[in-house]
Design an enzyme around this catalytic site. Structure first.
Site, PDB file in Angstrom:
ATOM      1  N   GLY A 197       2.877  -1.225   4.307  1.00 34.45           N
ATOM      2  CA  GLY A 197       2.930   0.207   4.023  1.00 34.45           C
ATOM      3  C   GLY A 197       4.358   0.624   3.703  1.00 34.45           C
ATOM      4  N   GLY A 198       5.054   1.145   4.705  1.00 37.24           N
ATOM      5  CA  GLY A 198       6.397   1.705   4.539  1.00 37.24           C
ATOM      6  C   GLY A 198       7.348   0.790   3.772  1.00 37.24           C
ATOM      7  N   GLY A 239       2.603   2.121  10.951  1.00 38.31           N
ATOM      8  CA  GLY A 239       3.605   3.172  10.795  1.00 38.31           C
ATOM      9  C   GLY A 239       4.299   3.545  12.090  1.00 38.31           C
ATOM     10  N   GLU A 281      -6.726   4.898   8.046  1.00 34.56           N
ATOM     11  CA  GLU A 281      -6.430   6.306   7.776  1.00 34.56           C
ATOM     12  C   GLU A 281      -7.623   6.978   7.099  1.00 34.56           C
ATOM     13  OE1 GLU A 281      -2.798   5.525   5.726  1.00 34.56           O
ATOM     14  OE2 GLU A 281      -1.865   4.913   7.610  1.00 34.56           O
ATOM     15  N   HIS A 334      -9.477   1.401   5.044  1.00 33.94           N
ATOM     16  CA  HIS A 334      -8.203   1.609   5.735  1.00 33.94           C
ATOM     17  C   HIS A 334      -8.423   2.569   6.903  1.00 33.94           C
ATOM     18  CE1 HIS A 334      -4.068   2.606   6.619  1.00 33.94           C
ATOM     19  NE2 HIS A 334      -3.737   1.516   5.950  1.00 33.94           N
ATOM     20  N   ASN A 374       0.881  -1.169   0.000  1.00 33.98           N
ATOM     21  CA  ASN A 374       0.000   0.000   0.000  1.00 33.98           C
ATOM     22  C   ASN A 374       0.920   1.220   0.000  1.00 33.98           C
ATOM     23  OD1 ASN A 374      -1.744   2.074   0.505  1.00 33.98           O
ATOM     24  ND2 ASN A 374      -2.402   1.356   2.530  1.00 33.98           N
ATOM     25  N   TRP A 375       1.042   1.832  -1.185  1.00 37.06           N
ATOM     26  CA  TRP A 375       2.002   2.939  -1.287  1.00 37.06           C
ATOM     27  C   TRP A 375       1.525   4.193  -0.558  1.00 37.06           C
ATOM     28  CZ3 TRP A 375       3.922   2.974  -7.106  1.00 37.06           C
ATOM     29  CH2 TRP A 375       4.616   1.769  -7.369  1.00 37.06           C
ATOM     30  N   LYS A 376       0.264   4.263  -0.221  1.00 33.23           N
ATOM     31  CA  LYS A 376      -0.315   5.446   0.422  1.00 33.23           C
ATOM     32  C   LYS A 376      -0.043   6.689  -0.445  1.00 33.23           C
ATOM     33  CE  LYS A 376      -0.152   3.183   4.851  1.00 33.23           C
ATOM     34  NZ  LYS A 376      -0.014   3.223   6.285  1.00 33.23           N
ATOM     35  N   SER A 418       3.523  -2.269  10.498  1.00 32.62           N
ATOM     36  CA  SER A 418       4.959  -2.401  10.746  1.00 32.62           C
ATOM     37  C   SER A 418       5.501  -3.787  10.393  1.00 32.62           C
ATOM     38  CB  SER A 418       5.284  -2.045  12.201  1.00 32.62           C
ATOM     39  OG  SER A 418       4.896  -0.720  12.450  1.00 32.62           O
ATOM     40  N   GLU A 440      -5.442  -4.788  10.546  1.00 35.28           N
ATOM     41  CA  GLU A 440      -4.388  -3.808  10.784  1.00 35.28           C
ATOM     42  C   GLU A 440      -4.653  -3.089  12.100  1.00 35.28           C
ATOM     43  OE1 GLU A 440      -2.555  -2.668   6.650  1.00 35.28           O
ATOM     44  OE2 GLU A 440      -4.034  -1.200   7.275  1.00 35.28           O
TER      45      GLU A 440
HETATM   46  P1  13P Z   1       3.086   0.191   7.790  1.00 38.11           P
HETATM   47  O1  13P Z   1       3.539  -1.113   7.190  1.00 38.11           O
HETATM   48  O2  13P Z   1       3.865   1.386   7.303  1.00 38.11           O
HETATM   49  O3  13P Z   1       2.969   0.111   9.291  1.00 38.11           O
HETATM   50  O4  13P Z   1       1.582   0.451   7.257  1.00 38.11           O
HETATM   51  C1  13P Z   1       0.675  -0.546   7.304  1.00 38.11           C
HETATM   52  C2  13P Z   1      -0.522  -0.145   6.527  1.00 38.11           C
HETATM   53  O5  13P Z   1      -1.234   0.772   6.891  1.00 38.11           O
HETATM   54  C3  13P Z   1      -0.817  -0.876   5.313  1.00 38.11           C
HETATM   55  O6  13P Z   1      -2.088  -0.565   4.846  1.00 38.11           O
END
Ligand code: 13P
Length: 659
Positions: free
Chosen positions: A642-643, A581, A505, A503, A416-418, A621, A575
């Site tokens: 994510g990251g 994150g 966020e 998600h 997930n590149w966000k 994470s 999640e």
């Molecule tokens: P991280 O892997 O950066 O913690 O993010 C997880 C995420 O929100 C994937 O959708």
């Protein structure tokens, strides 16, 4: 920091865990027990505490009457507060709130007793009424210990054991409130059920005056209006003597004067002495005018009058110089039989008997409630255990009938590149991944979910048989005048096959409710997209032990109206918000526990087969260093990254965890 603590609790050695358990239990017993005794003793003799408040006020130069409503109310509230806090701590009710409130109260009491210790405005603080008298130094030491224990409990509130389930705590709370409140009001109206003050029933006034042994009793005096000492005449009379105590005539209750005058007539008839005892400086003619009293009046010390009877007016009967019975002005005796019965009853029932009765009255219903609660919890546990067993069995049978395929459900690692990477950077990353993965084919499905503007271009540079493409969102409307929105159909037209919905966020920053998400899910599925649906709790919810409840509600709110056929195109991603994150991964066991719960919930709704086929990803994470441990769990079918999906080597490292 809190998350690390969560993880740490699980990693404590058994010895340390046991040590912590004992320490928490000790503190709970010490603080909770002290508060219960302290609250109970105030409810048992609230007038005693009112006198203490009067003494405090006098030391600061204020004159307040112990009979004044604000003083009585403050005492009652303190008794209720202390008793309830004690019960909350001991039973583990509202632990967070109870420990914080206890800390505040002990801090306030410690400051107050430090002042009392230094300046000695009163001889003892009155914490336990007349049951237990502590010096000011002892009180300060006690409060410092309680303060330290309360502070420790604030940090360990989650380790306090609940003796009653959250669902039934209201019963124990209401009953405890009614008991302590009822006892306080009852005592205000009548007299203390157990009298620990000087001059309690059984006190030998004559002996005390002769020997001087009991200092407080021995200092008793009664003077006639002319100033002559009548003490000995009272104490040496061999018959019955009635003393009507009137410590504060303006505030004295004159609602029972007919009964009083009748009683006075009865005494005259039987040749028993009857006196009014009032305090120095009181105007007895006021009482005469209000009640038509004709009995003689003597003057005594106000504090001794209030110790003789905790009622204004109160009635005390001496027989042969001994205190043999007491009445409040609200239950005065009418006949000789009443008097004899009260004398017998008060002689036979010691104050400890009265305390035992009260304890039984309180504890019996409470224990029954606790037992019922245990039965209820036990039955729920059995029911759930039974359901889970049935589902497990079904899943197992299903597994075997499917010819023991290695695994039926798809394993996926999705990125997930966000809101990262401009178009050129994104395309470069996609190309790099494509090269790496076509050269070294993955053992699992790989998906990259990119911002909308990347989709069409990225779609052209990847091999769709190796890398799936997805969007990070889509609109909850099919088409039309919705400036800035991108519909599911548009996403699909770029060549994408997936869309992330729900998600945390988007829920937190863009107000996406379960209803909105439901609309998005339906549109995505209608347009042939597969949905990666995210669920997960925030830290406070996990700390309150509500994670299962929260996740279940998220599933129910957006997905449970789908048919089993539609649901087959949904991938779930658990999640935990506190892990996104933050670098704080849930432990593999925590993830597995939740994934298994999610699968059970799916089985309950869509059946065991659907549950067994649902891919459930973990997100939060996830990195190359922890992916293998997480993916080794039976219910973890991959990750939503994510990251670590923003760098090809990291993302590849996670994908390789399936190798
Ligand atoms: P991280 O892997 O950066 O913690 O993010 C997880 C995420 O929100 C994937 O959708």
């Amino acid at each position: 920091m809190e998350t690390q603590q969560l993880a740490k609790v699980e990693r404590l050695s058994p010895l340390r865990r046991w040590g912590r358990f004992v320490l928490v239990r000790l503190c709970v017993l010490l603080v909770g027990g002290t508060f219960i005794v302290s609250g109970f003793s105030k409810a048992l003799d609230p007038q005693g505490m009112c006198l203490k408040l009067q003494a405090y006020a006098a030391a600061w130069g204020w004159h307040v009457s112990p009979d004044a409503l604000p003083v009585r109310t403050a005492t009652g509230l303190l008794a209720i507060l202390e008793f309830l806090l004690g019960i909350y701590l001991l039973l583990g009710i509202r632990r967070y709130f109870a420990t914080r409130f206890t800390l505040l109260l002990t801090l306030a009491l410690t400051l107050l007793t430090t002042y009392i210790y230094i300046y000695s405005p009163v001889a003892d603080c009155g914490c336990f009424g007349a049951i237990l008298t502590l010096s000011n130094g002892q009180t300060l030491a006690k409060n410092v210990v309680l303060l330290l224990c309360s502070l420790y409990l604030c940090f360990r509130s989650r380790d306090i054991r609940r003796l009653i389930s959250e669902k039934n705590q209201w019963g124990a709370s209401i009953w405890s409130f009614l008991f302590v409140c009822g006892l306080t009001l009852w005592t205000y109206h009548y007299l203390p059920r157990a009298d620990f003050a000087p001059f309690s029933v059984g006190t030998d006034l004559r002996k005390a005056l002769e020997t001087g042994q009991d200092e407080q009793v021995a200092s008793f005096y009664a003077l006639t209006a002319e100033g002559e000492d009548a003490t000995l005449a009272l104490a040496t009379d061999t018959g019955r003597t009635f003393l009507l105590t009137l410590p504060d005539i303006p505030r004295a209750d004159d609602g029972n004067n007919d009964r009083l005058n009748d009683l006075h007539d009865l005494c005259a008839d039987r040749h028993w002495q009857f006196y009014a005892l009032t305090a120095e400086g009181q105007d007895f003619s006021q009482w005469n005018d209000r009640t038509g009293a004709t009995y003689p009046v003597l003057v005594a010390d106000e504090s001794q009058l209030r110790a003789l009877a905790r009622s204004n007016p109160g009635l005390v009967m001496l027989h042969d110089g001994k205190v043999v019975a007491k009445w409040s002005c609200n239950n005065l005796p009418e006949t000789e039989t009443d008097i004899a019965a009260a004398e017998k009853q008060q002689k036979e029932q010691t104050r400890w008997d009265a305390i035992k009765h009260l304890a039984t009255l309180y504890l019996l219903p409470l224990i029954i409630w606790l037992l019922l609660d245990n039965l209820y919890v036990g039955s729920r546990f059995l029911k759930h255990w039974h359901i889970r067993r049935k589902i497990k069995l079904k899943i197992q049978t299903h597994k075997t009938t499917l010819n023991k395929q290695q695994s039926m459900r798809k394993k996926i690692v999705a990125g997930n590149w966000k809101m990262n990477k401009n178009l050129q950077e994104g395309v470069a990353l996609a190309k790099e991944l494509n090269e790496v993965l076509t050269a070294d084919r993955p053992n699992c499905g790989v998906v990259i979910c990119t911002p909308f503007i990347h989709l069409a271009t990225v779609s052209g540079v990847i091999d769709h048989s190796v890398i799936g493409l997805g969007a990070e969102n889509c609109a909850n409307k099919a088409s039309g005048a919705y400036t800035g929105e991108v519909s599911a159909e548009m996403v699909k037209s770029t060549g994408a096959e997936y869309v992330i919905l729900g998600h945390s966020e988007r829920r937190a920053y863009y107000g996406e409710t379960p209803e909105i998400l439901k609309e998005k899910v339906n549109l995505a599925l209608e347009n042939g997209l597969k949905v990666i649906f995210c669920i997960g709790e925030v830290l406070e919810e996990r700390e309150a032990g509500k994670q299962n409840e929260v996740v279940k509600a998220q599933l129910e709110g957006s997905l449970f109206d789908l048919t089993a056929e539609q649901f087959a195109n949904v991938v779930l991603a658990y999640e935990p918000v506190w892990a996104i994150g933050t670098g704080k991964t849930a432990t593999a066991d925590q993830a597995e526990e939740m994934h298994a719960f999610i699968r059970t919930t799916i089985a309950e709704k869509f059946g065991a087969e659907a549950a067994e086929n649902t891919t459930i990803l973990y997100g939060g994470s996830c990195k190359p260093s922890n992916a293998r441990e997480l993916f080794a769990k039976p219910d973890v079918d991959g990750g939503l990254i994510g990251g670590a999906s923003l760098k090809a080597p990291d993302f590849k490292g996670i994908i390789d965890a399936w190798k």
